[in-house]
Scaffold this motif. Structure first.
Motif, PDB file in Angstrom:
ATOM      1  N   GLY A 110      88.667  10.188  31.827  1.00 23.65           N
ATOM      2  CA  GLY A 110      89.015   9.167  31.020  1.00 23.65           C
ATOM      3  C   GLY A 110      88.751   8.685  30.078  1.00 23.65           C
ATOM      4  O   GLY A 110      88.097   8.931  29.276  1.00 23.65           O
ATOM      5  N   ILE A 111      89.757   7.016  30.187  1.00 24.12           N
ATOM      6  CA  ILE A 111      88.986   6.703  28.732  1.00 24.12           C
ATOM      7  C   ILE A 111      87.311   5.865  28.982  1.00 24.12           C
ATOM      8  O   ILE A 111      86.516   5.494  27.566  1.00 24.12           O
ATOM      9  N   GLY A 112      86.444   6.339  30.008  1.00 25.25           N
ATOM     10  CA  GLY A 112      84.963   7.032  29.919  1.00 25.25           C
ATOM     11  C   GLY A 112      84.341   7.143  29.157  1.00 25.25           C
ATOM     12  O   GLY A 112      82.897   7.009  29.057  1.00 25.25           O
ATOM     13  N   ILE A 113      85.204   8.001  28.520  1.00 23.03           N
ATOM     14  CA  ILE A 113      84.402   8.394  26.615  1.00 23.03           C
ATOM     15  C   ILE A 113      84.244   7.670  26.100  1.00 23.03           C
ATOM     16  O   ILE A 113      82.793   8.563  25.001  1.00 23.03           O
ATOM     17  N   THR A 114      84.682   6.883  25.562  1.00 26.66           N
ATOM     18  CA  THR A 114      83.819   6.070  24.172  1.00 26.66           C
ATOM     19  C   THR A 114      82.597   5.481  24.547  1.00 26.66           C
ATOM     20  O   THR A 114      81.948   6.249  23.856  1.00 26.66           O
ATOM     21  N   PRO A 115      81.563   5.310  25.975  1.00 23.55           N
ATOM     22  CA  PRO A 115      79.947   5.232  25.621  1.00 23.55           C
ATOM     23  C   PRO A 115      79.170   6.646  25.497  1.00 23.55           C
ATOM     24  O   PRO A 115      78.896   6.722  24.614  1.00 23.55           O
ATOM     25  N   ILE A 116      80.237   7.201  26.483  1.00 22.69           N
ATOM     26  CA  ILE A 116      79.465   8.256  26.225  1.00 22.69           C
ATOM     27  C   ILE A 116      79.754   9.686  25.161  1.00 22.69           C
ATOM     28  O   ILE A 116      77.934   9.778  24.908  1.00 22.69           O
ATOM     29  N   ILE A 117      80.839   9.718  24.429  1.00 23.80           N
ATOM     30  CA  ILE A 117      80.571  10.334  23.271  1.00 23.80           C
ATOM     31  C   ILE A 117      79.194   9.770  22.163  1.00 23.80           C
ATOM     32  O   ILE A 117      78.579  10.260  21.708  1.00 23.80           O
ATOM     33  N   THR A 118      79.272   8.273  22.451  1.00 26.63           N
ATOM     34  CA  THR A 118      78.105   7.873  21.653  1.00 26.63           C
ATOM     35  C   THR A 118      76.983   7.984  21.486  1.00 26.63           C
ATOM     36  O   THR A 118      76.288   8.795  20.540  1.00 26.63           O
ATOM     37  N   MET A 119      76.604   8.425  23.094  1.00 23.45           N
ATOM     38  CA  MET A 119      75.193   8.743  23.206  1.00 23.45           C
ATOM     39  C   MET A 119      74.939  10.136  23.174  1.00 23.45           C
ATOM     40  O   MET A 119      74.301  10.958  22.598  1.00 23.45           O
ATOM     41  N   ALA A 120      76.286  10.939  23.253  1.00 24.53           N
ATOM     42  CA  ALA A 120      76.476  12.484  23.424  1.00 24.53           C
ATOM     43  C   ALA A 120      76.298  12.695  21.339  1.00 24.53           C
ATOM     44  O   ALA A 120      75.146  13.405  21.018  1.00 24.53           O
ATOM     45  N   ARG A 121      76.623  12.131  20.532  1.00 24.76           N
ATOM     46  CA  ARG A 121      75.725  12.100  19.037  1.00 24.76           C
ATOM     47  C   ARG A 121      74.337  11.979  19.027  1.00 24.76           C
ATOM     48  O   ARG A 121      74.124  12.742  18.664  1.00 24.76           O
ATOM     49  N   CYS A 122      74.286  10.958  19.585  1.00 20.36           N
ATOM     50  CA  CYS A 122      72.674  10.683  19.729  1.00 20.36           C
ATOM     51  C   CYS A 122      71.791  12.118  20.093  1.00 20.36           C
ATOM     52  O   CYS A 122      70.724  12.072  19.179  1.00 20.36           O
ATOM     53  N   LEU A 123      71.428  12.313  21.138  1.00 16.06           N
ATOM     54  CA  LEU A 123      71.250  13.220  21.810  1.00 16.06           C
ATOM     55  C   LEU A 123      70.945  14.401  21.174  1.00 16.06           C
ATOM     56  O   LEU A 123      70.108  15.162  20.780  1.00 16.06           O
ATOM     57  N   VAL A 124      72.883  15.087  20.638  1.00 17.60           N
ATOM     58  CA  VAL A 124      72.991  15.817  19.750  1.00 17.60           C
ATOM     59  C   VAL A 124      71.457  16.115  18.099  1.00 17.60           C
ATOM     60  O   VAL A 124      71.006  16.844  18.507  1.00 17.60           O
ATOM     61  N   SER A 125      71.966  14.941  18.185  1.00 12.62           N
ATOM     62  CA  SER A 125      71.095  14.546  16.327  1.00 12.62           C
ATOM     63  C   SER A 125      69.617  14.689  17.236  1.00 12.62           C
ATOM     64  O   SER A 125      69.262  14.732  16.169  1.00 12.62           O
ATOM     65  N   ASN A 126      69.232  13.856  17.949  1.00 14.94           N
ATOM     66  CA  ASN A 126      67.861  14.039  18.368  1.00 14.94           C
ATOM     67  C   ASN A 126      67.674  15.144  18.971  1.00 14.94           C
ATOM     68  O   ASN A 126      66.463  15.506  19.435  1.00 14.94           O
ATOM     69  N   GLU A 127      68.350  16.381  19.187  1.00 13.79           N
ATOM     70  CA  GLU A 127      67.825  17.595  19.482  1.00 13.79           C
ATOM     71  C   GLU A 127      67.537  17.710  20.939  1.00 13.79           C
ATOM     72  O   GLU A 127      66.616  18.144  21.508  1.00 13.79           O
ATOM     73  N   SER A 128      67.909  16.780  21.631  1.00 12.40           N
ATOM     74  CA  SER A 128      67.564  16.263  23.676  1.00 12.40           C
ATOM     75  C   SER A 128      68.784  18.041  24.096  1.00 12.40           C
ATOM     76  O   SER A 128      69.454  18.018  23.349  1.00 12.40           O
ATOM     77  N   TYR A 129      67.728  18.228  25.395  1.00 11.96           N
ATOM     78  CA  TYR A 129      68.911  19.277  26.018  1.00 11.96           C
ATOM     79  C   TYR A 129      69.882  18.202  26.632  1.00 11.96           C
ATOM     80  O   TYR A 129      69.383  16.966  27.252  1.00 11.96           O
TER      81      TYR A 129
END
Length: 318
Positions: free
Chosen positions: A111-130
């Protein structure tokens, strides 16, 4: 601080994307993925919303609000009364949901729990984390940020599960959860029921409890909102030695404020962490949804808006 609404957009069924800027055009205080701000709604209520924009863009704060007809009115007020160019009072960003250090990351949201997670996902992907991200929603039209998670960099790490297509979390457990790994952090946000089930799945699979980092966006009914303590206890302030009795229907925060002790209260439900206070002596009875299991066991901090005491005396670092 007072900000101005610069844009309001639809971002999924019954969900608004709201952008806030400084009236003078100044840069806003920085934040990190997982941070939230307190927002005073047009109805006067204060609610907490995760910042879901880019931490790099200091010109704007972005929050995403889903209308909840069963809520106490905060989201309804924002959906019904908020207008572009309206002035809104917000707090500076606060982060009690930082990305932990790990080699691998499994992200879970509903649900709306996506809001903090999408910010983390962007950061982790940009840092090339798994990273693997598993998001659960009732139907596709309700998914916030649908276009972003369905294309570009996030598409490669994201799996959507839609209940109306038979892919609920109760029916489907991702393979990654069945393979415990000591180098992996599990980060999750969503409704209480979703996170409770996730905790069960994690425990059954053999993960260590400390590997799960979660944030609930609504207090558990068994926690802060319905706290009815049977016994009174005493709170002592370390700085002055003053003692105050906390009755069965009182909260530590309210008693201190009534006696002229300045403390910061915001959500008053154990959800935002504004009132986290160091405990020097005694054993807190935690009623919040902010602290992790490990932090609770340490007994060295507590939310004074709703948590109580298991011991007759608590000495607080105030």
């Amino acid at each position: 601080m007072e900000l101005i609404v610069s844009a309001i957009r639809i971002n999924g069924d019954n969900t608004l994307d709201i952008e806030l800027i400084c009236p003078k055009g100044n840069e806003l205080p920085p934040f990190t993925p997982g941070a939230h701000i307190d927002v005073r709604t047009p109805s006067g209520q204060i609610r907490q919303y995760s910042l879901c924009g880019s931490p790099v863009d200091r010109r704007v704060y972005r929050i995403c609000v889903r209308k909840d007809v069963s809520s106490r009115g905060g989201s309804l007020s924002l959906h019904t009364d908020l207008r572009v160019r309206a002035k809104v009072t917000v707090s500076e960003p606060r982060n009690l949901f930082e990305i932990p250090n790990a080699r691998r990351y499994l992200l879970f949201s509903a649900g709306i729990g996506i809001t903090p997670i999408i910010t983390m996902a962007r950061c982790l992907v940009s840092n090339e984390s798994y990273v693997e991200w598993h998001h659960y929603e009732g139907r596709r039209s309700s998914v916030a940020f649908l276009e972003e998670v369905s294309s570009g960099n996030l598409k490669n790490v994201t799996t959507l599960y839609l209940s109306d297509e038979g892919a609920s979390f109760r029916k489907i457990v991702p393979e990654c959860l069945l393979q415990p790994d000591s180098n992996t952090a599990i980060i999750a946000c969503g409704p209480d029921g979703f996170l409770t089930l996730l905790e069960k799945r994690v425990a059954e699979a053999g993960w260590e409890p400390a590997q799960l980092y979660s944030e609930r966006f609504r207090a558990s009914p068994a926690g802060a909102l319905n706290n009815k303590a049977k016994d009174e206890f005493v709170v002592q302030l370390a700085s002055s030695g003053q003692c105050f009795t906390i009755g069965a229907e009182d909260t530590i925060g309210h008693v201190l404020l009534e006696n002229g002790i300045p403390v910061e209260l915001s959500c008053e439900q154990g959800m935002c962490g504004a009132c986290l206070t160091r405990v020097l002596e005694g054993v807190p009875d935690h009623k919040d949804v902010v602290l992790s299991a490990t932090e609770r066991e340490a007994c060295n901090q507590m939310t004074i808006c709703c948590s109580r005491s298991k011991s007759p005396l608590l000495v607080l670092d105030i």
